[in-house]
Design an enzyme around this catalytic site. Structure first.
Site, PDB file in Angstrom:
ATOM      1  N   HIS A 186      -9.779   0.963 -10.961  1.00 39.20           N
ATOM      2  CA  HIS A 186      -9.301   1.880  -9.917  1.00 39.20           C
ATOM      3  C   HIS A 186      -7.839   2.235 -10.130  1.00 39.20           C
ATOM      4  O   HIS A 186      -7.453   3.397 -10.140  1.00 39.20           O
ATOM      5  CB  HIS A 186      -9.514   1.236  -8.541  1.00 39.20           C
ATOM      6  N   PHE A 187      -7.009   1.217 -10.350  1.00 40.45           N
ATOM      7  CA  PHE A 187      -5.589   1.598 -10.377  1.00 40.45           C
ATOM      8  C   PHE A 187      -5.138   2.137 -11.726  1.00 40.45           C
ATOM      9  O   PHE A 187      -4.068   2.736 -11.815  1.00 40.45           O
ATOM     10  CB  PHE A 187      -4.671   0.522  -9.794  1.00 40.45           C
ATOM     11  N   HIS A 188      -5.969   1.981 -12.755  1.00 39.89           N
ATOM     12  CA  HIS A 188      -5.611   2.695 -13.988  1.00 39.89           C
ATOM     13  C   HIS A 188      -5.958   4.181 -13.894  1.00 39.89           C
ATOM     14  O   HIS A 188      -5.405   4.993 -14.624  1.00 39.89           O
ATOM     15  CB  HIS A 188      -6.244   2.032 -15.211  1.00 39.89           C
ATOM     16  N   TYR A 206       1.701   5.301  -2.573  1.00 37.16           N
ATOM     17  CA  TYR A 206       1.947   6.703  -2.232  1.00 37.16           C
ATOM     18  C   TYR A 206       3.373   7.131  -2.574  1.00 37.16           C
ATOM     19  O   TYR A 206       3.645   8.315  -2.712  1.00 37.16           O
ATOM     20  CB  TYR A 206       1.612   6.977  -0.765  1.00 37.16           C
ATOM     21  N   ARG A 213     -10.497  -9.976 -12.425  1.00 36.05           N
ATOM     22  CA  ARG A 213      -9.252  -9.432 -12.936  1.00 36.05           C
ATOM     23  C   ARG A 213      -8.285 -10.586 -13.201  1.00 36.05           C
ATOM     24  O   ARG A 213      -8.576 -11.735 -12.852  1.00 36.05           O
ATOM     25  CB  ARG A 213      -8.641  -8.451 -11.916  1.00 36.05           C
ATOM     26  N   ARG A 214      -7.127 -10.282 -13.784  1.00 33.42           N
ATOM     27  CA  ARG A 214      -6.067 -11.271 -13.972  1.00 33.42           C
ATOM     28  C   ARG A 214      -6.577 -12.585 -14.557  1.00 33.42           C
ATOM     29  O   ARG A 214      -6.315 -13.662 -14.028  1.00 33.42           O
ATOM     30  CB  ARG A 214      -5.390 -11.545 -12.619  1.00 33.42           C
ATOM     31  N   HIS A 274       0.830  -1.191   0.000  1.00 34.60           N
ATOM     32  CA  HIS A 274       0.000   0.000   0.000  1.00 34.60           C
ATOM     33  C   HIS A 274       0.870   1.250   0.000  1.00 34.60           C
ATOM     34  O   HIS A 274       0.607   2.190  -0.755  1.00 34.60           O
ATOM     35  CB  HIS A 274      -1.014   0.055   1.141  1.00 34.60           C
TER      36      HIS A 274
HETATM   37 FE1  HAS Z   1      -5.816   2.206  -4.250  1.00 29.62          FE
HETATM   38  C1  HAS Z   1      -6.155  -1.208  -4.649  1.00 29.62           C
HETATM   39  C2  HAS Z   1      -7.848   2.121  -1.515  1.00 29.62           C
HETATM   40  C3  HAS Z   1      -5.352   5.589  -3.776  1.00 29.62           C
HETATM   41  C4  HAS Z   1      -3.176   2.146  -6.445  1.00 29.62           C
HETATM   42  N1  HAS Z   1      -4.871   0.753  -5.360  1.00 29.62           N
HETATM   43  C5  HAS Z   1      -5.190  -0.578  -5.414  1.00 29.62           C
HETATM   44  C6  HAS Z   1      -4.321  -1.242  -6.342  1.00 29.62           C
HETATM   45  C7  HAS Z   1      -3.446  -0.292  -6.817  1.00 29.62           C
HETATM   46  C8  HAS Z   1      -3.818   0.952  -6.199  1.00 29.62           C
HETATM   47  C9  HAS Z   1      -2.312  -0.512  -7.797  1.00 29.62           C
HETATM   48  O1  HAS Z   1      -8.894   0.011   0.437  1.00 29.62           O
HETATM   49  C10 HAS Z   1      -4.390  -2.714  -6.722  1.00 29.62           C
HETATM   50  C11 HAS Z   1      -3.392  -3.555  -5.988  1.00 29.62           C
HETATM   51  C12 HAS Z   1      -3.508  -4.981  -6.452  1.00 29.62           C
HETATM   52  O2  HAS Z   1      -2.908  -5.315  -7.485  1.00 29.62           O
HETATM   53  O3  HAS Z   1      -4.225  -5.763  -5.824  1.00 29.62           O
HETATM   54  N2  HAS Z   1      -6.534   3.591  -2.928  1.00 29.62           N
HETATM   55  C13 HAS Z   1      -7.385   3.358  -1.917  1.00 29.62           C
HETATM   56  C14 HAS Z   1      -7.711   4.606  -1.251  1.00 29.62           C
HETATM   57  C15 HAS Z   1      -7.019   5.591  -1.906  1.00 29.62           C
HETATM   58  C16 HAS Z   1      -6.262   4.935  -2.935  1.00 29.62           C
HETATM   59  C17 HAS Z   1      -8.638   4.789  -0.091  1.00 29.62           C
HETATM   60  N3  HAS Z   1      -4.541   3.588  -4.975  1.00 29.62           N
HETATM   61  C18 HAS Z   1      -4.491   4.921  -4.624  1.00 29.62           C
HETATM   62  C19 HAS Z   1      -3.411   5.568  -5.306  1.00 29.62           C
HETATM   63  C20 HAS Z   1      -2.786   4.594  -6.059  1.00 29.62           C
HETATM   64  C21 HAS Z   1      -3.517   3.364  -5.832  1.00 29.62           C
HETATM   65  C22 HAS Z   1      -3.061   7.026  -5.160  1.00 29.62           C
HETATM   66  C23 HAS Z   1      -1.621   4.667  -6.955  1.00 29.62           C
HETATM   67  C24 HAS Z   1      -0.929   5.723  -7.216  1.00 29.62           C
HETATM   68  N4  HAS Z   1      -6.822   0.739  -3.302  1.00 29.62           N
HETATM   69  C25 HAS Z   1      -7.547   0.913  -2.152  1.00 29.62           C
HETATM   70  C26 HAS Z   1      -7.999  -0.405  -1.666  1.00 29.62           C
HETATM   71  C27 HAS Z   1      -7.512  -1.355  -2.558  1.00 29.62           C
HETATM   72  C28 HAS Z   1      -6.782  -0.597  -3.570  1.00 29.62           C
HETATM   73  C29 HAS Z   1      -8.786  -0.708  -0.477  1.00 29.62           C
HETATM   74  C30 HAS Z   1      -7.694  -2.874  -2.502  1.00 29.62           C
HETATM   75  C31 HAS Z   1      -8.811  -3.301  -3.368  1.00 29.62           C
HETATM   76  C32 HAS Z   1      -8.919  -4.812  -3.420  1.00 29.62           C
HETATM   77  O4  HAS Z   1      -9.926  -5.339  -2.962  1.00 29.62           O
HETATM   78  O5  HAS Z   1      -8.002  -5.478  -3.922  1.00 29.62           O
HETATM   79  C33 HAS Z   1      -6.989   7.059  -1.545  1.00 29.62           C
HETATM   80  O6  HAS Z   1      -5.661   7.478  -1.331  1.00 29.62           O
HETATM   81  C34 HAS Z   1      -7.649   7.940  -2.562  1.00 29.62           C
HETATM   82  C35 HAS Z   1      -7.792   9.344  -2.068  1.00 29.62           C
HETATM   83  C36 HAS Z   1      -8.102  10.301  -3.178  1.00 29.62           C
HETATM   84  C37 HAS Z   1      -9.004  11.287  -3.142  1.00 29.62           C
HETATM   85  C38 HAS Z   1      -9.173  12.189  -4.340  1.00 29.62           C
HETATM   86  C39 HAS Z   1      -8.730  13.627  -4.087  1.00 29.62           C
HETATM   87  C40 HAS Z   1      -8.757  14.405  -5.348  1.00 29.62           C
HETATM   88  C41 HAS Z   1      -7.732  15.137  -5.841  1.00 29.62           C
HETATM   89  C42 HAS Z   1      -7.909  15.790  -7.196  1.00 29.62           C
HETATM   90  C43 HAS Z   1      -7.678  17.283  -7.209  1.00 29.62           C
HETATM   91  C44 HAS Z   1      -8.037  17.870  -8.529  1.00 29.62           C
HETATM   92  C45 HAS Z   1      -7.162  18.475  -9.363  1.00 29.62           C
HETATM   93  C46 HAS Z   1      -7.645  18.935 -10.694  1.00 29.62           C
HETATM   94  C47 HAS Z   1      -5.726  18.677  -9.056  1.00 29.62           C
HETATM   95  C48 HAS Z   1      -9.867  11.512  -1.963  1.00 29.62           C
HETATM   96  C49 HAS Z   1      -6.477  15.340  -5.099  1.00 29.62           C
HETATM   97  C50 HAS Z   1      -7.899  20.400 -10.734  1.00 29.62           C
HETATM   98  C51 HAS Z   1      -8.206  20.787 -12.103  1.00 29.62           C
HETATM   99  C52 HAS Z   1      -8.908  21.877 -12.449  1.00 29.62           C
HETATM  100  C53 HAS Z   1      -9.129  22.136 -13.857  1.00 29.62           C
HETATM  101  C54 HAS Z   1      -9.450  22.827 -11.462  1.00 29.62           C
HETATM  102 CU    CU Z   2      -3.912   0.296  -0.753  1.00 30.82          CU
END
Ligand code: HAS
Ligand code: CU
Length: 573
Positions: free
Chosen positions: A379-381, A232, A442-443, A228
């Site tokens: 999700h991860f894409h 980050y 998946r996979r 995990h």
């Molecule tokens: Fe995740 C599974 C929970 C974030 C990557 N995640 C994965 C896997 C990957 C991955 C690779 O709780 C699969 C692993 C595998 O092969 O089995 N993930 C989360 C949560 C967050 C999260 C709670 N994940 C990420 C990030 C990753 C990533 C970042 C890669 C870089 N994830 C999970 C969970 C699993 C999981 C479970 C397991 C699922 C399972 O069952 O297998 C949080 O960190 C997300 C928080 C994000 C936000 C969004 C904030 C919005 C922002 C945008 C600002 C806007 C802008 C645009 C800048 C709350 C910051 C402005 C533009 C204008 C024009 C104004």
């Molecule tokens: Cu995670």
């Protein structure tokens, strides 16, 4: 004001090399991705289904480990040297870590590719998550270990540079980019120790035949302890670029420096004690421990929500500086023709959606619906595949000129490239999420469904069409990206046509926040305590129930084995 290559020629060479390595990984990884979408959807099958997992391993390892981490060491090197305004202390040392990372990657790739060649008796189709019971050739684990050690030494390099600066500036606040690098390395050391132990103590001896079997749940838990936090490790350089480069190219300032520091401290504290949210469905870990992981994960949303606020506020500040007005009309005043801005902004927009699917994943009970389905791939894409990858590509259009002295070639193509990525990913990840809700796994090389999930989700044919269309657009976008890179490299040096090597200043400065934010020792200490609280009991319970090396053996001789192995390994060093 000058470019990075004029200020730090030696460092620019290192940053360039790391970026080029990342780009090679990106190109290869994308090609394997195309093979996969065509295969899974039965549009075109050029590989055997039995080779699918090897191709998938290459795709995963090249993109999420090689591309991302090589690019981030480049960004971090730039961030440290630029913000401290001093070179790295010892260039031979710097090339050593770069060499270890590259050598490690090549060693790990040999057995994976070997799996595709009948004449070679090697394989490593263990996917990028590489935990037992899948077993790889020992070379794969050696390569991984060298790669991780390379990143550790890179961290040592940056910390040494910081300490040298600190001696000359005892009372100054840590410059924000350096602060971001140091906090990120804090949780990277803490978490990657888990995977290093798992590889060196269990998986490598097991692959060499020293152990007959290992405790699969233990290696899985040790993997996710790291797995995990590694997401980050990819996200923090992305945030660094959103905080420092995005406001600048938008024409504004960072909204708040202290808020940015709080965000990075929260990631240092909470990135690691959350890994069990990948194991909600694992038998052998008590529900209570899973509940703790879920609670920590929900707290961990906070820094990303703060980031959404800060970054959007900074962009809005930029738009208003450019004459934008109104409640939302200011959006039109942003530099949408600039691929650096548009790519990073679209990556942010997609990350907002990714955050939602992350929140769904993180719910202990809702996770049962989506775990191991195509949803997770969607999700991860969006996260690593867009928030991170698209930001890195867009930022390359700013960095390449900085580190080569050559102006960007093919700006309209670059703009088309980032738009194409956004479009392709919209199709592909949408269909992946929806398919996952319908239970498509998946996979899987041949997920054979031919029924319809109407009206709620749609037909498999429609979902497949979106996946193929999206995947193909993503591949084309990568080709376009590499074309722009090569076009730029073929051009001539002209520093006068390159924006100066600066990043955004802050509206609210470091001095507006309390000094304790810079007390990195304190935050690292708390991070360690949180990790012990979250992991000591689950690991003790796993070992107590089934031993260090799995059920069937008495733990005592196994412990002796482990100790002996460590002693021999140390002696051989
Ligand atoms: Fe995740 C599974 C929970 C974030 C990557 N995640 C994965 C896997 C990957 C991955 C690779 O709780 C699969 C692993 C595998 O092969 O089995 N993930 C989360 C949560 C967050 C999260 C709670 N994940 C990420 C990030 C990753 C990533 C970042 C890669 C870089 N994830 C999970 C969970 C699993 C999981 C479970 C397991 C699922 C399972 O069952 O297998 C949080 O960190 C997300 C928080 C994000 C936000 C969004 C904030 C919005 C922002 C945008 C600002 C806007 C802008 C645009 C800048 C709350 C910051 C402005 C533009 C204008 C024009 C104004
Ligand atoms: Cu995670």
């Amino acid at each position: 004001m000058s470019t990075y290559v004029e200020q730090f020629p030696a460092e620019a060479r290192l940053v360039r090399s790391a970026m080029y390595t990342a780009f090679v990984a990106l190109g290869l990884g994308a090609a394997f991705g195309l093979l996969q979408v065509l295969h899974r959807t039965n549009v075109l099958r050029v590989i055997d289904s039995t080779d699918y997992y090897t191709i998938l391993t290459l795709h995963g390892v090249l993109l999420v480990l090689t591309f991302t981490i090589f690019f981030l060491v480049a960004i971090f090197t730039w961030a440290i040297t630029t913000s401290l305004d001093r070179p790295l202390p010892d260039h031979r040392f710097s090339w050593t870590w770069y060499g270890l990372m590259t050598g490690g990657t090549v060693l790990a790739a040999i057995p994976i590719v070997g799996g595709l060649i009948d004449q070679i008796d090697m394989s490593a189709a263990v996917l990028f998550t590489f935990y037992a019971p899948l077993q790889a050739h020992w070379l794969f684990y050696v390569g991984l270990a060298l790669f991780v050690v390379g990143t550790w030494l890179a961290g040592v390099d940056w910390i040494r540079t910081y300490l040298a600066w600190r001696r000359e500036h005892p009372d100054e606040r840590i410059p924000l980019p350096t602060f971001m690098v140091l906090t990120t390395m804090g949780f990277w050391y803490l978490s990657s120790v888990g995977v290093a132990l798992s590889v060196l103590v269990f998986l490598l001896p097991w692959s060499l035949g020293i152990f007959e079997h290992v405790n699969a749940l233990l290696t899985r838990t040790m993997f996710w302890y790291f797995g995990h936090a590694v997401v980050y490790f990819w996200l923090m350089p992305t945030y660094l670029l959103w905080y420092l480069l995005l406001p600048k190219v938008a024409g504004g300032k960072l909204f708040s420096d202290p808020l940015a520091r709080i965000v990075f401290v929260l990631f240092l504290l909470l990135s690691t004690p959350t890994g069990i949210h990948h194991q909600y469905l694992d038998p052998g870990i008590a529900e209570g421990f899973k509940y703790v992981a879920m609670t920590n994960t929900m707290f961990l949303l906070l820094p990303s929500l703060l980031t959404a606020f800060t970054v959007v506020a900074s962009i809005e500040h930029g738009a208003r500086q450019r004459g934008g007005t109104g409640r939302l009309r200011w959006l039109g005043a942003l530099p949408w023709r600039d691929p650096v801005f548009t790519g990073m902004a679209l990556a942010g927009v997609m990350f907002a959606a990714a955050g939602f699917s992350g929140i769904v994943n993180a719910g202990l009970n809702v996770n049962y619906l989506v775990h191991n389905t195509f949803w997770v791939v969607g999700h991860f894409h969006l996260t690593v595949g867009t928030a991170v990858a698209l930001t890195f590509m867009a930022a390359s259009y700013w960095f390449l000129p900085q580190v080569t002295g050559k102006p960007l070639w093919g700006r309209p193509l670059a703009l088309g490239q980032v738009l194409l990525w956004f479009l392709g990913m919209t199709f592909m990840s949408n269909a992946m999420h929806r398919g996952g809700l319908a239970g498509i796994p998946r996979r899987t090389a041949e997920p054979q469904y031919n029924f319809s999930f109407e009206p709620a989700i749609g037909s498999v044919a429609e979902l497949d069409a979106q996946v193929v269309l999206g995947g193909t657009l993503l591949f084309l976008s990568t080709v376009l990206f590499l074309t722009v890179v090569l076009g730029t490299l073929r051009g001539g040096v002209d520093p006068t046509r390159i924006p100066a090597n600066t990043y955004a200043a802050a509206l609210s400065e470091a001095e507006d926040g309390p000094r304790i934010l810079d007390n990195l020792r304190l935050w690292v200490l708390i991070a360690v305590v949180l990790v012990i609280l979250a992991y000591a009991f689950p690991i003790a319970a796993i070992v107590d129930r089934s031993g260090w090396l799995g059920p069937g053996g008495s733990p005592y001789p196994q412990v002796v084995w482990v100790v002996e192995y460590l002693v021999v390994a140390l002696a051989l060093r």
